[in-house]
Write an enzyme that holds these catalytic residues in place. Sequence first.
Site, PDB file in Angstrom:
ATOM      1  N   HIS A   1     -16.084  52.166  35.298  1.00  0.00           N
ATOM      2  CA  HIS A   1     -15.067  52.061  34.402  1.00  0.00           C
ATOM      3  C   HIS A   1     -15.364  52.070  33.001  1.00  0.00           C
ATOM      4  CE1 HIS A   1     -14.943  48.001  33.011  1.00  0.00           C
ATOM      5  NE2 HIS A   1     -15.459  47.942  34.187  1.00  0.00           N
ATOM      6  N   CYS A   2     -14.591  52.660  32.370  1.00  0.00           N
ATOM      7  CA  CYS A   2     -14.739  52.459  30.511  1.00  0.00           C
ATOM      8  C   CYS A   2     -13.772  51.391  30.259  1.00  0.00           C
ATOM      9  CB  CYS A   2     -14.967  53.606  29.786  1.00  0.00           C
ATOM     10  SG  CYS A   2     -13.408  54.615  29.987  1.00  0.00           S
ATOM     11  N   ALA A   3     -13.369  51.603  28.840  1.00  0.00           N
ATOM     12  CA  ALA A   3     -12.327  50.801  28.322  1.00  0.00           C
ATOM     13  C   ALA A   3     -10.965  50.800  28.839  1.00  0.00           C
ATOM     14  CB  ALA A   3     -12.312  50.834  26.845  1.00  0.00           C
ATOM     15  N   THR A   4     -10.820  52.127  29.160  1.00  0.00           N
ATOM     16  CA  THR A   4      -9.247  52.611  29.704  1.00  0.00           C
ATOM     17  C   THR A   4      -9.204  53.312  31.004  1.00  0.00           C
ATOM     18  OG1 THR A   4      -9.405  54.593  28.589  1.00  0.00           O
ATOM     19  CG2 THR A   4      -8.625  52.649  27.228  1.00  0.00           C
ATOM     20  N   ARG A   5     -10.472  53.775  31.725  1.00  0.00           N
ATOM     21  CA  ARG A   5     -10.367  54.705  32.540  1.00  0.00           C
ATOM     22  C   ARG A   5     -11.159  54.463  33.983  1.00  0.00           C
ATOM     23  NH1 ARG A   5     -11.893  59.785  29.538  1.00  0.00           N
ATOM     24  NH2 ARG A   5     -12.381  58.395  27.998  1.00  0.00           N
TER      25      ARG A   5
END
Length: 466
Positions: free
Chosen positions: A26-30
């Site tokens: 995962h990244c910051a939003t996804r």
Amino acid sequence: MDGDRRIAAEIIEAVGGKENIVSAAHCATRLRIMVKDKEQIDQSKVEHIEKVKGAFFNSGQYQVILGTGTVNKIYEEVIKLGVESSSKGEQTKEAAKSGSVFQRAIRSFGDVFVPIIPALVATGLFMGVRGLVMQEKILSLFGITPDHVPDNFILFTQVLTDTAFIFLPALVAWSTFRVFGGSPIIGLVLGLMLVSPSLPNAWEVAGGQAEVIKFFGFIPVVGYQGSVLPAFIAGIVGAKLEQQIRKRVPDTFDLIVTPFLTLLVMIFLALFIIGPIFHSVEEVMLHATVAVLEWPFGISGFIIGFLNQMIVITGVHHVFNLLEIQLLEKFGNNPYNAIVTCSVAAQGGAALAVGLKTKSKKLKALALPSSLSALLGITEPAIFGVNLRYFKPFVMGLIGGGVGGFFASIFGLKGTGMAITVIPGTLLYLNGQIVLYLLVNLIAIAVAFILTWLFGFHDKMLKNQE
């Protein structure tokens, strides 16, 4: 089963089950999922899962937009349900093997420049703050004028604002070696060699305070302070050269021979061949960019503002990082940022119109936070979760971005940095431009909002989509 675990289970099922998932990150939003067979993904089912703001397949990954904070909780539940975890970097390397040659090239370009952007963002903010405190109105509050500002304070601000650009080739070469399989520390040293104090300073040469050194009587050699393209190309060639040397050198001598030969060959190539050629190419690119941005009657602002978010969803927008860096290095400002921020704000305005107009509680709960996210500079939830799903709001957002960009160009707005937009971007316009910056953003939001409300969305679209 609690809410987050239920959502995680539904996502796993909708993408084809655990047997179809290679890994999750995962990244910051996804939530980023590597799948074996993307044909097994039930797109409609994923999009109708609670808290999911949109989903799309990009860069070899299936990316589910969940939003800041939420994505961390869902990711943890996905891992607890037996899906193998991996880092975002590991997934990026795996994803790099997929796609066309052009897609892989653009992806690599982004991988090189994205890690450098935070340093340039900080530099831009320092420029904005300096512009604010150096205004006569602000200084008068302390009973002084610009002539009374101590030289030591000016020197201190120059350290903050100039360092990243002075050593920009070192940052670029370091990141390029890292992405293309070389030793980052060798790339860093190569980049530092390009700005060695032993070479004529590029800015002093431009100002007539120093002269270019002519090797062999015809090859111009100069420092590459603030230059990007020569360091980027040298980084690619250097990383590949290091790999080839390492394959041929016995392990016993690798520590000594490989970096020695890599740096020896690369500084020769960088100073005498790559540097002169690609510095000229860089200058041509810069002049072309400036020429486009200076088109009369706000034409460039409208075109760029209209097209920007279309380019973003294709994933090739990282190419423009190079142009923004060049503008900042050469002129200390970035007119491109002011135009782009309008395109971002407009998508937020379109999503806001959808959220306020719809009677669907689910869509309202998705659209309103997505519009706020866009106003903070993150358009993915608004674009993929709302506007692009119903298409017309996305088009109205494009129009709003074009109109806002038109006025940004007419007013001659120029940010002191890059990569941050809309509300966070206000920090780049504290040098007397803040009122006009807010005005063009409000225009972009208003145009997109009104067009979406009148022509871009109605609740019948919900039934049509289903």
